[in-house]
Every structure is written in C-alpha cells, then in structure tokens.
Design a protein around this motif. Sequence first.
Motif, PDB file in Angstrom:
ATOM      1  N   TYR A  59       0.840  -1.205   0.000  1.00 50.24           N
ATOM      2  CA  TYR A  59       0.000   0.000   0.000  1.00 50.24           C
ATOM      3  C   TYR A  59       0.873   1.252   0.000  1.00 50.24           C
ATOM      4  CZ  TYR A  59      -3.088   3.665   1.718  1.00 50.24           C
ATOM      5  OH  TYR A  59      -3.770   4.839   1.873  1.00 50.24           O
ATOM      6  N   PHE A  60       1.844   1.302   0.926  1.00 51.66           N
ATOM      7  CA  PHE A  60       2.700   2.484   1.007  1.00 51.66           C
ATOM      8  C   PHE A  60       3.574   2.635  -0.233  1.00 51.66           C
ATOM      9  CE2 PHE A  60       1.807   2.307   5.586  1.00 51.66           C
ATOM     10  CZ  PHE A  60       1.566   3.653   5.820  1.00 51.66           C
ATOM     11  N   LEU A  61       3.903   1.525  -0.859  1.00 51.11           N
ATOM     12  CA  LEU A  61       4.770   1.577  -2.032  1.00 51.11           C
ATOM     13  C   LEU A  61       4.038   2.107  -3.258  1.00 51.11           C
ATOM     14  CD1 LEU A  61       7.643   0.896  -2.935  1.00 51.11           C
ATOM     15  CD2 LEU A  61       6.844  -1.397  -3.528  1.00 51.11           C
ATOM     16  N   PHE A  62       2.764   1.728  -3.422  1.00 52.09           N
ATOM     17  CA  PHE A  62       2.068   2.010  -4.678  1.00 52.09           C
ATOM     18  C   PHE A  62       0.914   3.012  -4.572  1.00 52.09           C
ATOM     19  CE2 PHE A  62       3.778  -2.351  -5.336  1.00 52.09           C
ATOM     20  CZ  PHE A  62       4.639  -2.048  -6.384  1.00 52.09           C
ATOM     21  N   SER A  63       0.403   3.261  -3.370  1.00 54.41           N
ATOM     22  CA  SER A  63      -0.755   4.147  -3.268  1.00 54.41           C
ATOM     23  C   SER A  63      -0.367   5.604  -3.507  1.00 54.41           C
ATOM     24  CB  SER A  63      -1.407   4.023  -1.886  1.00 54.41           C
ATOM     25  OG  SER A  63      -2.457   4.960  -1.772  1.00 54.41           O
ATOM     26  N   PRO A  64      -1.106   6.300  -4.377  1.00 55.83           N
ATOM     27  CA  PRO A  64      -0.825   7.724  -4.603  1.00 55.83           C
ATOM     28  C   PRO A  64      -1.193   8.588  -3.403  1.00 55.83           C
ATOM     29  CG  PRO A  64      -2.805   7.056  -5.789  1.00 55.83           C
ATOM     30  CD  PRO A  64      -2.187   5.798  -5.253  1.00 55.83           C
ATOM     31  N   LYS A  65      -1.976   8.028  -2.438  1.00 60.48           N
ATOM     32  CA  LYS A  65      -2.356   8.781  -1.253  1.00 60.48           C
ATOM     33  C   LYS A  65      -1.179   8.990  -0.307  1.00 60.48           C
ATOM     34  CE  LYS A  65      -6.189   7.937   0.853  1.00 60.48           C
ATOM     35  NZ  LYS A  65      -7.269   7.246   1.588  1.00 60.48           N
ATOM     36  N   VAL A  66      -0.149   8.161  -0.440  1.00 55.40           N
ATOM     37  CA  VAL A  66       0.990   8.243   0.468  1.00 55.40           C
ATOM     38  C   VAL A  66       1.956   9.305  -0.035  1.00 55.40           C
ATOM     39  CG1 VAL A  66       2.863   6.980   1.575  1.00 55.40           C
ATOM     40  CG2 VAL A  66       0.720   5.813   1.047  1.00 55.40           C
ATOM     41  N   SER A  67       1.761  10.519   0.454  1.00 59.35           N
ATOM     42  CA  SER A  67       2.606  11.643   0.055  1.00 59.35           C
ATOM     43  C   SER A  67       2.611  12.646   1.190  1.00 59.35           C
ATOM     44  CB  SER A  67       2.050  12.297  -1.224  1.00 59.35           C
ATOM     45  OG  SER A  67       0.807  12.914  -0.953  1.00 59.35           O
ATOM     46  N   ASN A  68       3.238  13.779   0.961  1.00 57.48           N
ATOM     47  CA  ASN A  68       3.245  14.821   1.994  1.00 57.48           C
ATOM     48  C   ASN A  68       1.912  15.559   2.062  1.00 57.48           C
ATOM     49  OD1 ASN A  68       5.928  14.418   2.874  1.00 57.48           O
ATOM     50  ND2 ASN A  68       6.699  15.576   1.121  1.00 57.48           N
ATOM     51  N   GLU A  69       1.074  15.391   1.051  1.00 59.18           N
ATOM     52  CA  GLU A  69      -0.213  16.073   1.009  1.00 59.18           C
ATOM     53  C   GLU A  69      -1.308  15.200   1.624  1.00 59.18           C
ATOM     54  OE1 GLU A  69      -0.287  19.153  -0.004  1.00 59.18           O
ATOM     55  OE2 GLU A  69       1.844  19.026  -0.493  1.00 59.18           O
ATOM     56  N   GLY A  70      -2.295  15.840   2.218  1.00 63.03           N
ATOM     57  CA  GLY A  70      -3.435  15.125   2.770  1.00 63.03           C
ATOM     58  C   GLY A  70      -4.378  14.673   1.671  1.00 63.03           C
ATOM     59  N   SER A  71      -5.352  13.821   2.038  1.00 64.99           N
ATOM     60  CA  SER A  71      -6.342  13.334   1.083  1.00 64.99           C
ATOM     61  C   SER A  71      -7.694  13.229   1.781  1.00 64.99           C
ATOM     62  CB  SER A  71      -5.909  11.978   0.514  1.00 64.99           C
ATOM     63  OG  SER A  71      -5.760  11.030   1.554  1.00 64.99           O
ATOM     64  N   LYS A  72      -8.642  12.563   1.150  1.00 67.11           N
ATOM     65  CA  LYS A  72      -9.994  12.462   1.693  1.00 67.11           C
ATOM     66  C   LYS A  72      -9.998  11.704   3.010  1.00 67.11           C
ATOM     67  CE  LYS A  72     -14.639  10.756   0.654  1.00 67.11           C
ATOM     68  NZ  LYS A  72     -15.498  10.057  -0.337  1.00 67.11           N
ATOM     69  N   ARG A  73     -10.753  12.242   3.973  1.00 68.82           N
ATOM     70  CA  ARG A  73     -10.875  11.602   5.285  1.00 68.82           C
ATOM     71  C   ARG A  73     -12.146  10.767   5.321  1.00 68.82           C
ATOM     72  NH1 ARG A  73      -9.706  14.542  11.056  1.00 68.82           N
ATOM     73  NH2 ARG A  73      -9.976  12.707  12.382  1.00 68.82           N
ATOM     74  N   TYR A  74     -12.004   9.500   5.782  1.00 67.84           N
ATOM     75  CA  TYR A  74     -13.135   8.580   5.794  1.00 67.84           C
ATOM     76  C   TYR A  74     -13.731   8.390   7.185  1.00 67.84           C
ATOM     77  CZ  TYR A  74     -11.762   7.331   1.060  1.00 67.84           C
ATOM     78  OH  TYR A  74     -11.467   7.378  -0.277  1.00 67.84           O
ATOM     79  N   LEU A  75     -13.002   8.741   8.241  1.00 69.18           N
ATOM     80  CA  LEU A  75     -13.492   8.561   9.603  1.00 69.18           C
ATOM     81  C   LEU A  75     -13.474   9.883  10.357  1.00 69.18           C
ATOM     82  CD1 LEU A  75     -11.714   5.255  10.756  1.00 69.18           C
ATOM     83  CD2 LEU A  75     -14.059   5.521   9.924  1.00 69.18           C
ATOM     84  N   GLY A  76     -14.479  10.080  11.199  1.00 73.10           N
ATOM     85  CA  GLY A  76     -14.500  11.229  12.079  1.00 73.10           C
ATOM     86  C   GLY A  76     -13.654  10.971  13.318  1.00 73.10           C
ATOM     87  N   ALA A  77     -13.757  11.878  14.302  1.00 73.21           N
ATOM     88  CA  ALA A  77     -12.932  11.778  15.503  1.00 73.21           C
ATOM     89  C   ALA A  77     -13.196  10.482  16.269  1.00 73.21           C
ATOM     90  CB  ALA A  77     -13.186  12.980  16.404  1.00 73.21           C
ATOM     91  N   LEU A  78     -14.463  10.091  16.393  1.00 70.62           N
ATOM     92  CA  LEU A  78     -14.794   8.868  17.122  1.00 70.62           C
ATOM     93  C   LEU A  78     -14.264   7.645  16.388  1.00 70.62           C
ATOM     94  CD1 LEU A  78     -16.167   7.389  19.430  1.00 70.62           C
ATOM     95  CD2 LEU A  78     -18.316   7.478  18.128  1.00 70.62           C
ATOM     96  N   GLY A  79     -14.469   7.597  15.080  1.00 68.16           N
ATOM     97  CA  GLY A  79     -13.986   6.471  14.289  1.00 68.16           C
ATOM     98  C   GLY A  79     -12.469   6.345  14.347  1.00 68.16           C
ATOM     99  N   MET A  80     -11.770   7.466  14.283  1.00 65.97           N
ATOM    100  CA  MET A  80     -10.315   7.437  14.367  1.00 65.97           C
ATOM    101  C   MET A  80      -9.858   6.953  15.738  1.00 65.97           C
ATOM    102  SD  MET A  80      -8.808   8.272  11.527  1.00 65.97           S
ATOM    103  CE  MET A  80      -7.174   8.763  12.077  1.00 65.97           C
ATOM    104  N   ALA A  81     -10.561   7.388  16.792  1.00 66.85           N
ATOM    105  CA  ALA A  81     -10.207   6.950  18.141  1.00 66.85           C
ATOM    106  C   ALA A  81     -10.385   5.449  18.297  1.00 66.85           C
ATOM    107  CB  ALA A  81     -11.057   7.691  19.171  1.00 66.85           C
ATOM    108  N   LEU A  82     -11.478   4.913  17.755  1.00 70.74           N
ATOM    109  CA  LEU A  82     -11.725   3.473  17.852  1.00 70.74           C
ATOM    110  C   LEU A  82     -10.690   2.681  17.054  1.00 70.74           C
ATOM    111  CD1 LEU A  82     -15.623   3.399  17.570  1.00 70.74           C
ATOM    112  CD2 LEU A  82     -14.234   3.036  19.621  1.00 70.74           C
ATOM    113  N   ALA A  83     -10.381   3.160  15.844  1.00 73.07           N
ATOM    114  CA  ALA A  83      -9.374   2.482  15.020  1.00 73.07           C
ATOM    115  C   ALA A  83      -8.010   2.513  15.702  1.00 73.07           C
ATOM    116  CB  ALA A  83      -9.294   3.139  13.642  1.00 73.07           C
ATOM    117  N   ALA A  84      -7.662   3.653  16.287  1.00 70.27           N
ATOM    118  CA  ALA A  84      -6.390   3.767  17.001  1.00 70.27           C
ATOM    119  C   ALA A  84      -6.382   2.859  18.227  1.00 70.27           C
ATOM    120  CB  ALA A  84      -6.144   5.214  17.415  1.00 70.27           C
ATOM    121  N   GLY A  85      -7.538   2.736  18.880  1.00 69.16           N
ATOM    122  CA  GLY A  85      -7.637   1.861  20.043  1.00 69.16           C
ATOM    123  C   GLY A  85      -7.362   0.410  19.700  1.00 69.16           C
ATOM    124  N   VAL A  86      -7.833  -0.025  18.533  1.00 68.50           N
ATOM    125  CA  VAL A  86      -7.565  -1.404  18.089  1.00 68.50           C
ATOM    126  C   VAL A  86      -6.052  -1.618  17.942  1.00 68.50           C
ATOM    127  CG1 VAL A  86      -7.833  -3.028  16.173  1.00 68.50           C
ATOM    128  CG2 VAL A  86      -9.790  -1.670  16.950  1.00 68.50           C
TER     129      VAL A  86
END
Length: 252
Positions: free
Chosen positions: A116-143
């Motif tokens: 993913y990191f090798l080939f995805s165009p999203k992996v750059s110094n620029e941000g991209s579309k966000r798919y999770l809000g604050a709660l979703g990010m907290a839960l994902a980080a908790g996992v």
Amino acid sequence: MELEVGILVILGLCAFVAGFVDSIAGGGGLITIPALLAVGIPPAQALGTNKLQATFGSFSATLYFWRRGYIELAEMKGAILAVFIASSVGTIFVQFIDAAILSRVIPFLLIGFALYFLFSPKVSNEGSKRYLGALGMALAAGVVGFYDGFFGPGTGSFFAVVFVALGGYGITHATANAKLLNFTSNVASLLFFALGGKVLWIIGLVMAIGQYLGARLGSRAAVKHGARIIKPLIVTASLVISARLLWQQYGG
C-alpha cells in the motif's frame, strides 16, 4: 541483573539506532529486543525493559513533532484515551493468552501495508480524503493500541495506515501522530510491566539515553525529508518485520 559497562554501552548504541528508525517507520524493537536477549536477559524482562527505553524514544519524537506543529493535541485526545485503555488491556491479556496466532496473521498484513505504502498515490506529503471522524479514528487507534500491548511488531505501520488511509493525513503528519499514540501505548504497557516487576531499570535507563537521542535525529530527518525518507523506511520496516515473523514460524 548487572552487566559490564561495555555491554551497557553496546545496548545504548543499539537503542540509538533503534530510536532513529523507530521515530520514522517503527520496528525499533527488531534491534533492541534481540540485543537484550543476546546479553542473557530473560524474555519477560527483555520485553518490559524494552518498553521502558522505547517510551523515551517515542516521547522524544513526539516532543519534536509537536514543537514543529505536526501534532494537534486537542484533536487527538479521544485517540489518546482509547489507545491508553486498549494498550493496558492488551498488556494484561498477553499474560494469560497465547499470542502465537497473531504471529501467523500479522506478516501478511504487514506485507499488504508495505505494498500500500509503495504504490498508493495517497501516500505523500499532502493530505487526502478523510473517511473517519474523531470517534472512528479513536476506535481504530484503540484497536492498534490493543495490538501493541498484546503483541507489538509493526505497530508503527498500523498507526500510519490508520492516519493515511482512513484519516486522510499526509505522511509526515501521520508519522507525527503515530508517534504520539505509540508513546501513549508504551506508557500504558510500561506501567503494567513495572507493576509485574518485569523492568530492569538501570539497563532500561541507559538504553533510554540512546533512544532519546536517536529518536530526536530520526524525527528531524522525517520533518526535513518527508515522504522521501518516511515512505521507503516504512516499506522496509514492514517487510523486515514480516520476514522475521515468517522465519520464526517456518524457518527456525
């Protein structure tokens, strides 16, 4: 346990290198845990002592990134709480449950992350579309925090994927916030290892000096070079961790 001064110096140098690599891509434990085991420290104490020195490295990197504006603490407070609780639970669980099943699954996830990191165009110094809000990010980080407390290898790659793929962060901001949560997870795990008497404090503090300095240089390099250095190091760390886990299962 007492070690000769020369051995302590070598462990400190190992921690320095690990701190540099870990502050950028994760995987520093691949250097420090084998070093601790090689000098005769029992596995449980090696893991506890490793958490002590790693805490200093992740703190050093977090502080550097925060001072340069790559971390918004107010935005991360939910994720910090989730990771602390989840990592604590994971550290308790690992003392009662066999974590071997994860060693069979994680290498293939890490290989996927490397691709993913090798080939995805999203992996750059620029941000991209966000798919999770604050709660979703907290839960994902908790996992990921639970995983770090329970098993650990590749945690830096897991946090980076959460921030880049789901949070839309640029790679440098993702690395900065990953170190903040890695620090949180390390503190939680260290607390329970210390309560269980699994930390060799003198050895851990000597290594902590190397970790702190190495992480300082690594985080500086990450800010200066961005995706040019972070991306290849994350790919390399993920593949090396995968190879190590696969070798432990099938080659040993």
